[in-house]
Design an enzyme around this catalytic site. Structure first.
Site, PDB file in Angstrom:
ATOM      1  CB  CYS A 116      -0.961   0.005   1.176  1.00  0.00           C
ATOM      2  SG  CYS A 116      -2.212  -1.282   1.043  1.00  0.00           S
ATOM      3  CG  HIS A 256      -3.086   3.640   2.250  1.00  0.00           C
ATOM      4  ND1 HIS A 256      -3.551   3.253   1.009  1.00  0.00           N
ATOM      5  CD2 HIS A 256      -3.092   2.519   3.023  1.00  0.00           C
ATOM      6  CE1 HIS A 256      -3.812   1.960   1.029  1.00  0.00           C
ATOM      7  NE2 HIS A 256      -3.554   1.488   2.242  1.00  0.00           N
ATOM      8  CG  ASN A 286      -6.494  -0.611   1.185  1.00  0.00           C
ATOM      9  OD1 ASN A 286      -5.923  -0.091   0.233  1.00  0.00           O
ATOM     10  ND2 ASN A 286      -5.836  -1.176   2.187  1.00  0.00           N
TER      11      ASN A 286
HETATM   12  C1  COA Z   1      -9.350  -5.475   9.836  1.00  0.00           C
HETATM   13  C2  COA Z   1      -9.909  -4.545  10.874  1.00  0.00           C
HETATM   14  C3  COA Z   1     -10.959  -3.645  10.255  1.00  0.00           C
HETATM   15  C4  COA Z   1     -10.573  -5.362  11.968  1.00  0.00           C
HETATM   16  O1  COA Z   1     -11.047  -4.501  12.971  1.00  0.00           O
HETATM   17  P1  COA Z   1     -10.718  -4.786  14.494  1.00  0.00           P
HETATM   18  O2  COA Z   1     -11.373  -3.728  15.254  1.00  0.00           O
HETATM   19  O3  COA Z   1      -9.237  -4.927  14.634  1.00  0.00           O
HETATM   20  O4  COA Z   1     -11.447  -6.164  14.691  1.00  0.00           O
HETATM   21  P2  COA Z   1     -10.913  -7.506  15.343  1.00  0.00           P
HETATM   22  O5  COA Z   1     -10.140  -8.277  14.346  1.00  0.00           O
HETATM   23  O6  COA Z   1     -10.291  -7.174  16.657  1.00  0.00           O
HETATM   24  O7  COA Z   1     -12.262  -8.232  15.595  1.00  0.00           O
HETATM   25  C5  COA Z   1     -13.220  -7.738  16.553  1.00  0.00           C
HETATM   26  C6  COA Z   1     -14.411  -8.667  16.527  1.00  0.00           C
HETATM   27  O8  COA Z   1     -15.132  -8.491  15.296  1.00  0.00           O
HETATM   28  C7  COA Z   1     -15.219  -9.734  14.602  1.00  0.00           C
HETATM   29  N1  COA Z   1     -15.097  -9.487  13.168  1.00  0.00           N
HETATM   30  C8  COA Z   1     -13.977  -9.488  12.420  1.00  0.00           C
HETATM   31  N2  COA Z   1     -14.263  -9.177  11.158  1.00  0.00           N
HETATM   32  C9  COA Z   1     -15.586  -8.975  11.097  1.00  0.00           C
HETATM   33  C10 COA Z   1     -16.476  -8.637  10.065  1.00  0.00           C
HETATM   34  N3  COA Z   1     -16.059  -8.434   8.806  1.00  0.00           N
HETATM   35  N4  COA Z   1     -17.778  -8.495  10.365  1.00  0.00           N
HETATM   36  C11 COA Z   1     -18.226  -8.696  11.616  1.00  0.00           C
HETATM   37  N5  COA Z   1     -17.424  -9.033  12.635  1.00  0.00           N
HETATM   38  C12 COA Z   1     -16.123  -9.163  12.387  1.00  0.00           C
HETATM   39  C13 COA Z   1     -14.084 -10.568  15.142  1.00  0.00           C
HETATM   40  O9  COA Z   1     -14.346 -11.945  14.998  1.00  0.00           O
HETATM   41  C14 COA Z   1     -14.050 -10.140  16.579  1.00  0.00           C
HETATM   42  O10 COA Z   1     -15.081 -10.798  17.273  1.00  0.00           O
HETATM   43  P3  COA Z   1     -14.883 -11.279  18.808  1.00  0.00           P
HETATM   44  O11 COA Z   1     -14.627 -10.004  19.565  1.00  0.00           O
HETATM   45  O12 COA Z   1     -16.160 -11.919  19.098  1.00  0.00           O
HETATM   46  O13 COA Z   1     -13.707 -12.181  18.767  1.00  0.00           O
HETATM   47  C15 COA Z   1      -8.811  -3.678  11.505  1.00  0.00           C
HETATM   48  O14 COA Z   1      -7.976  -4.496  12.308  1.00  0.00           O
HETATM   49  C16 COA Z   1      -7.992  -2.975  10.513  1.00  0.00           C
HETATM   50  O15 COA Z   1      -8.437  -2.097   9.811  1.00  0.00           O
HETATM   51  N6  COA Z   1      -6.696  -3.293  10.463  1.00  0.00           N
HETATM   52  C17 COA Z   1      -5.780  -2.661   9.573  1.00  0.00           C
HETATM   53  C18 COA Z   1      -6.037  -3.234   8.241  1.00  0.00           C
HETATM   54  C19 COA Z   1      -5.364  -2.481   7.174  1.00  0.00           C
HETATM   55  O16 COA Z   1      -5.268  -1.288   7.225  1.00  0.00           O
HETATM   56  N7  COA Z   1      -4.928  -3.230   6.190  1.00  0.00           N
HETATM   57  C20 COA Z   1      -4.403  -2.738   4.997  1.00  0.00           C
HETATM   58  C21 COA Z   1      -2.988  -2.486   5.130  1.00  0.00           C
HETATM   59  S1  COA Z   1      -2.481  -1.532   3.800  1.00  0.00           S
END
Ligand code: COA
Length: 329
Positions: A116, A256, A286
């Site tokens: 990215c 980004h 993204n």
């Molecule tokens: C991916 C992302 C959105 C997930 O959000 P988060 O707040 O970290 O969520 P978590 O992974 O901690 O999951 C929280 C809960 O939601 C659930 N969950 C995960 N994805 C889900 C979805 N798509 N829909 C519903 N629930 C979801 C998980 O299972 C977890 O449940 P639990 O608490 O019962 O275990 C976030 O981590 C993120 O944006 N990370 C950076 C990603 C990024 O920028 N990537 C590109 C790099 S260039």
């Protein structure tokens, strides 16, 4: 004689027509619009549908329109840097594929892979050829067909990514506008949290890699988030500090588009007020290398000559960085 800077003299973008909404994703994986919107800021993303269409097919309309706007022919381009994580093929480079499709007969080119952060790496690399006097017209393209490597059964990744492409032309500027400074960083120890395991020389494609789903993007969201939220903000702040800029001096922050919460954190850290932060994540998600040039394209009419822009990104690798430029037109 005043210093030659590499200035963006034209920008254009392309997103495919198909809109994949949060509502449609609800029918594909266990997720919901409320969760996706509150955790990421994304409402919909574009998907390139159709047999035989690849990343270069989004670059062709973006670049064709860019050249038309600038009033130059493809044969005037000296160099094409194609920043992508989803090249049409492992080789030849998508830069070469694009050159052939648009008729850039006098250009050499290469693909640049920095996930990215690729577009900022590409912009900075391209600028060197202008500043050195080696080239007069460098095309920097950022685009990805993320749908080709996303597993639509994995709710941790499929809600985030979309397809899209943008391009800019770099030309010499002696009025003090253009790329002024950049800070680019990487830390290979982060590779374990965001990667695509198979299809490279480490794990060539096999039935086993397909069965294991290793041709799809893998992400440990929380680890990536923690890293991104501090480092993207810090590097943007660092480039501003080094150039004696406060939030007041910056006309636009071009971050980004990975997660609205990461964008907000960057705006807070740099003291740039919300109305000056460019955000289109709700419509495109993204698009990896596409996010920043697509933002520049959509906001182009609002930019004024001499505006201070801060671009910031982070991505797999890990890679991250920030560019300070003065808009040239
Ligand atoms: C991916 C992302 C959105 C997930 O959000 P988060 O707040 O970290 O969520 P978590 O992974 O901690 O999951 C929280 C809960 O939601 C659930 N969950 C995960 N994805 C889900 C979805 N798509 N829909 C519903 N629930 C979801 C998980 O299972 C977890 O449940 P639990 O608490 O019962 O275990 C976030 O981590 C993120 O944006 N990370 C950076 C990603 C990024 O920028 N990537 C590109 C790099 S260039």
């Amino acid at each position: 004689m005043s210093k030659i800077h590499a200035a963006i003299t034209a920008v254009h973008g392309y997103v495919p027509d198909y809109v994949l909404t949060n509502q449609e994703l609800e029918t594909m994986v266990d997720t919901n619009d409320e969760w996706i919107t509150s955790r990421t800021g994304i409402k919909e993303r574009r998907i390139l549908k159709g047999e035989g269409l690849a990343t270069s097919d989004m670059a062709v309309p973006a670049v064709t329109q860019l050249l038309k706007k600038r009033g130059i022919g493809a044969d005037e381009i000296d160099l094409i840097i194609f920043c992508t994580t989803t090249p049409d093929m492992i080789f030849p480079a998508t830069a070469n594929v694009l050159a052939n499709k648009i008729g850039a007969k006098n250009a050499w080119g290469f693909d640049l892979q920095a996930a990215c952060s690729g577009f900022l790496y590409g912009l900075t690399s391209g600028a060197q050829f202008i500043e050195s006097g080696k080239h007069k017209k460098v095309l920097v393209v950022g685009g990805d067909k993320m749908s080709s490597i996303v597993n639509y059964k994995d709710r941790a990744t499929c809600i985030i990514f979309g397809d899209g492409c943008g391009a800019v032309l770099l030309e010499p500027n002696d009025e003090g506008n253009g790329l002024i400074d950049s800070i680019l960083k990487s830390d290979g120890a982060g590779g374990q949290y965001l990667n695509l395991k198979a299809g490279g020389s480490l794990k060539p494609a096999s039935h086993a890699t397909i069965d294991a789903g290793e041709h799809f993007a893998y992400q440990e969201g929380q680890a990536v988030f923690k890293f991104a939220v501090t480092n993207m903000a810090d590097v943007a702040h660092e480039v501003m500090e080094r150039n004696h800029l406060t939030g007041e001096d910056v006309a636009w922050l071009v971050p980004h588009q990975a997660n609205k919460r990461i964008i907000d954190a960057t705006a807070n850290r740099t003291g740039i007020s919300p109305e000056k932060v460019i955000i289109n994540i709700e419509r495109y998600g993204n698009t990896t290398n596409g996010t920043i040039p697509l933002c520049l394209w959509e906001w182009e009419s609002k930019f004024k000559k001499g505006d201070n822009l801060i671009l910031a990104a982070f991505g797999g690798g890990f890679t991250w960085g920030s560019v300070y430029l003065k808009w040239a037109y």
